[in-house]
Design an enzyme around this catalytic site. Structure first.
Site, PDB file in Angstrom:
ATOM      1  N   HIS A 204      -6.819  -3.679   4.069  1.00  0.00           N
ATOM      2  CA  HIS A 204      -7.131  -2.225   4.460  1.00  0.00           C
ATOM      3  C   HIS A 204      -7.727  -1.601   5.383  1.00  0.00           C
ATOM      4  CE1 HIS A 204      -8.756  -2.969   0.079  1.00  0.00           C
ATOM      5  NE2 HIS A 204      -8.909  -4.008   0.676  1.00  0.00           N
TER       6      HIS A 204
ATOM      7  N   ARG B 262       0.438  -1.151   0.127  1.00  0.00           N
ATOM      8  CA  ARG B 262      -0.238   0.386  -0.058  1.00  0.00           C
ATOM      9  C   ARG B 262       0.883   1.234  -0.199  1.00  0.00           C
ATOM     10  NH1 ARG B 262      -4.058  -2.666  -1.918  1.00  0.00           N
ATOM     11  NH2 ARG B 262      -5.791  -3.458  -0.946  1.00  0.00           N
TER      12      ARG B 262
ATOM     13  N   ASP C  28      -1.269 -12.743  -1.481  1.00  0.00           N
ATOM     14  CA  ASP C  28      -2.485 -12.131  -2.184  1.00  0.00           C
ATOM     15  C   ASP C  28      -2.592 -11.632  -1.230  1.00  0.00           C
ATOM     16  OD1 ASP C  28      -3.332 -11.063  -4.028  1.00  0.00           O
ATOM     17  OD2 ASP C  28      -5.323 -11.982  -5.018  1.00  0.00           O
TER      18      ASP C  28
END
Lengths: 427, 326
Positions: free
Chosen positions: A310, A65, A306
């Site tokens: 969030h 991120r 994967d």
């Protein structure tokens, strides 16, 4: 630092080792197995009795991120989480913001990762500029800057002509192309497998053909261009069969699957559980069984996390409006060991899928612990169970459908190039 | 997870009304019987009951609607509730406020019930999981998922015409099943009430995958699908379906699936024709059928008020009020 890891069961699939071996490390490398080199005096001794010692895990797809979505996670916090989970090498796809289509972004990620010092972070460069599927990215420069391959992340290259040229260009520079097949039209609006759960819940579906139609095109172009390709995150039985056939025909193709696709299926959406909203979608039990069989046979050479952490808000909406993705670093080892418990493949093979397998895909000298190897090591207690709760997750992303599960395998030590980057308290 | 679990309290009584799926036959019978007893209210000179006096009902419409919104409003008013209607489609969310923030704000206005319509499947259930425990949530349509009060008014209409023996009925649902929350809720309701002959009639492009697993027989031919049915439920066809390559043209759709007097001839002579509205005359149905003797479409609207009154009084009656808890 000189480190001795004694008394553990060393599993090193690359050298066919599986047994009680001591490991001696100096100056960041393996310098002795069973017996230390002459005059070796360890500065630190790790008692690994009852534990498994293996190469540090290599994760072919983890989004950290940063840059671009630091409100979700950062390179520092996620590489720390990786170390906590025995993962020593992470591959970052190109869909950061800005996209990894210029060398400055590669540099930025490398600097941040080195400053944090918890894991090797490798980058994939963009296949097309801005991932828009229109112009080729400057792949040679990206390779020069250190990218281990190129890919378009989850953004499909709609034009077959552009894709063909991109593959040819990548092949000219000896780059491996990382593809995740998703037809841009069939997959456009969906958020769940186009099956009975989507029918019942009224969710827009993503059919299997969204994967196989794109994969068929990818394979045709791989065959024609001869580019070395890696197909990431397969989700369906049919796609596994297509990859197996291509491999049997001698195409230079490897493939992986996410750990969660090996344990979940469409039913796990339950009543709109946004934590099970993932791309590609969770499919049927039959697909899950085929994916497991393909991992066992080696058609799928690697299992990856994967990882897509969030912030809580990203999942606080009706199912289809939430952001897809599962936070996966904390479950990679546990879910891989669960495959062993469920009889899918033997332990050493399972370890190979997260060490030697992905190292082979990347063409890097990692994922093995022979004499002279870089000492990326994971020591874990296979009998200790770990309860997954918001409190015990190391990743900043708590978006996982495995919350509340208890998984076997607790990492006690992680070494990165001979340095202890994680040690379990009390271990 | 049992889909009913969140909408039932510990005693198995309805505290929210989100989906028909997972409810027991008795839940539906209770709603129908209560609605039946309330239909008299509209014929009175004073069309009001005191059931919800002092309660506040908030209509949260994140998607535009006329019929459903007004009948919910009217139902709440006839039960003496105070009604707040918020058209959020044109309100805060366009300013970037999240769904949950909008809900929390309305919640802070001391409401007792939320009536929710939203374009995303699962929205009402999502809200029900996040509101304070004394608030009842009624689903007024969420994406393609469910429209349970519409299904109950359809069942009331069918029962009033065909009697309570649902197991003897043949029901055809015709049109855009794929995008229809009404179809999904009707199918569940008919199945729960014992109707074993539910048919869906549409081309493959307008059917969800594995639609048979919902408990229906699938027909692609209208004449076969309508043969000997007691009830025909026509669905609205959105104009934009033509542009999405789901259908070649409105003309061809009407020719293949449009309901005309002639095509209705294969149904039982006493078959009734229903439609959730708004109707596209000449697209899914001929005007002659809409206005014809077998059409019960306007009765559906009337029954909608009684059904919504019933669901409101049942769910609020089962909610513990915060004052009583204290």
């Amino acid at each position: 630092m000189r480190i001795a890891i004694r008394g553990g069961r060393l599993i090193d699939p690359a050298h066919g080792r599986d047994g009680r071996h001591d490991l001696y490390i100096a100056e960041g490398r393996v310098v002795g197995i069973d017996a230390p080199p002459g005059g070796f005096v360890p500065e630190r001794s790790i008692d690994a009795s009852g534990r498994i010692v293996c190469p540090g895990f290599i994760d072919l797809c983890a989004r950290l991120r940063e840059p671009g979505a630091e409100h979700k996670a950062t390179i520092a916090c996620e590489t720390h989480a990786a170390a906590r989970n025995g993962i020593t090498t992470l591959v970052v796809p190109a869909d950061t913001d800005p996209v990894i289509d210029e060398t400055a972004v590669v540099e930025l990620i490398r600097r941040r990762a080195e400053a944090a010092g918890f894991a090797h972070v490798l980058t994939l460069g963009a296949l097309t500029r801005g991932l828009k599927g229109e112009h080729l990215a400057e792949m040679a420069a990206l390779k020069e800057a250190g990218c281990v391959g190129v890919g378009n992340a989850l953004a499909p290259v709609a034009s077959t002509l552009v894709l063909r040229r991109a593959l040819e260009y990548a092949a000219s520079h000896g780059l491996t192309v990382f593809l995740t097949p998703l037809d841009p039209w069939l997959g456009a609006t969906g958020c769940a497998h186009d099956g009975q759960i989507a029918a019942r819940l009224g969710l827009a579906g993503i059919p299997v053909a969204a994967e196989t139609a794109a994969l068929g095109r990818d394979l045709a172009l791989i065959e024609e261009t001869g580019v070395r390709a890696h197909i990431g995150r397969l989700s369906s039985a049919r796609a596994c069969a297509m990859v197996a056939r291509a491999q049997a025909e001698g195409l230079p193709v490897t493939a992986d699957v996410s750990a969660h696709h090996l344990h979940l299926c469409e039913q796990d959406i339950g009543r709109f559980d946004a934590n099970a909203h993932v791309l590609p979608p969770l499919r049927t039990l039959r697909d899950r069984e085929a994916l497991r069989a393909a991992v066992a046979s080696g058609t799928l050479l690697a299992v990856c996390s994967d990882h897509q952490p969030h912030e809580a808000d990203a999942k606080l909406d009706p199912f289809g409006l939430t952001e897809p993705g599962i936070s996966g670093l904390d479950t990679l080892l546990g879910l891989t060991l669960k495959l062993v418990d469920e009889g899918v493949l033997p332990l050493a093979e399972a370890i190979a899928r997260i060490t030697r397998g992905p190292a082979g895909v990347l063409g890097i000298d990692a994922g093995q612990l022979g004499i002279g190897a870089v000492a990326d090591v994971c020591v874990f207690d296979p009998e200790r169970h770990r309860a997954l709760t918001a409190r015990t997750l190391a990743s900043r992303g708590h978006n996982t459908p495995f919350l509340g599960w208890e998984l076997r395998g607790e990492v006690t030590h992680t070494l990165l190039a001979g340095r202890v980057v994680y040690a379990h308290e009390g271990a | 997870m049992n889909p009913a679990s969140i909408q039932l309290d510990a005693q198995g009584r309805l505290k929210h009304f989100l989906t028909i799926e997972g409810l027991k036959r008795q839940h539906l019978i209770d709603i129908l019987d209560t609605a039946e007893s309330l239909t008299g209210v509209a014929e009175r000179r004073v069309k009001k009951l005191p059931t919800l006096r002092g309660k506040t009902v908030a209509n949260l419409f994140f998607e535009s609607s006329t019929r459903t919104r007004t009948t919910f409003e009217l139902a709440a008013k006839r039960l003496s509730a105070d009604v707040l209607t918020v058209n959020i489609a044109t309100s805060s969310t366009s300013k970037g406020e999240t769904l949950l923030d909008t809900v929390r704000n309305i919640e802070a206005m001391q409401c007792d019930m939320f009536v929710v319509r939203h374009a995303a499947s699962g929205a009402a259930e999502f809200i029900a999981r996040h509101v304070r425990p004394h608030i009842a949530v009624l689903n007024a349509g969420d994406g393609r998922h469910a429209h349970p009060t519409q299904a109950m008014l359809d069942m009331l209409t069918i029962r009033r015409h065909k009697g309570p023996a649902f197991q003897d009925l043949r029901v055809a649902i015709v049109g855009d099943i794929l995008h229809s929350r009404v179809a999904r809720s009707d199918i569940h309701a008919l199945n729960v009430l014992g109707c074993a002959n539910v048919r869906v009639v549409a081309p493959r492009t307008l059917l969800p995958p594995e639609v048979g697993t919902l408990g229906v027989q699938v027909f692609h031919d209208l004449d076969q699908g309508l043969r000997d049915v007691d009830v025909v439920i026509m669905l609205r066809l959105q104009r934009e379906r033509m542009s999405g390559a789901l259908l070649p043209s409105a003309q061809e759709y009407y020719q293949q699936y449009g309901l005309t007097e002639e095509r209705l001839a294969v149904a039982r002579p006493d078959a009734i024709v229903m439609h959730p509205g708004p109707i596209n005359r000449g697209v899914e149905m001929a005007s002659a059928v809409v206005d014809g003797p077998r059409s019960v479409i306007l009765e559906q609207v009337t029954n909608g008020i009684a059904v919504r009154m019933a669901v409101m009084s049942i769910t609020l009656g089962n909610q513990s009020s915060p004052a009583e808890d204290a």
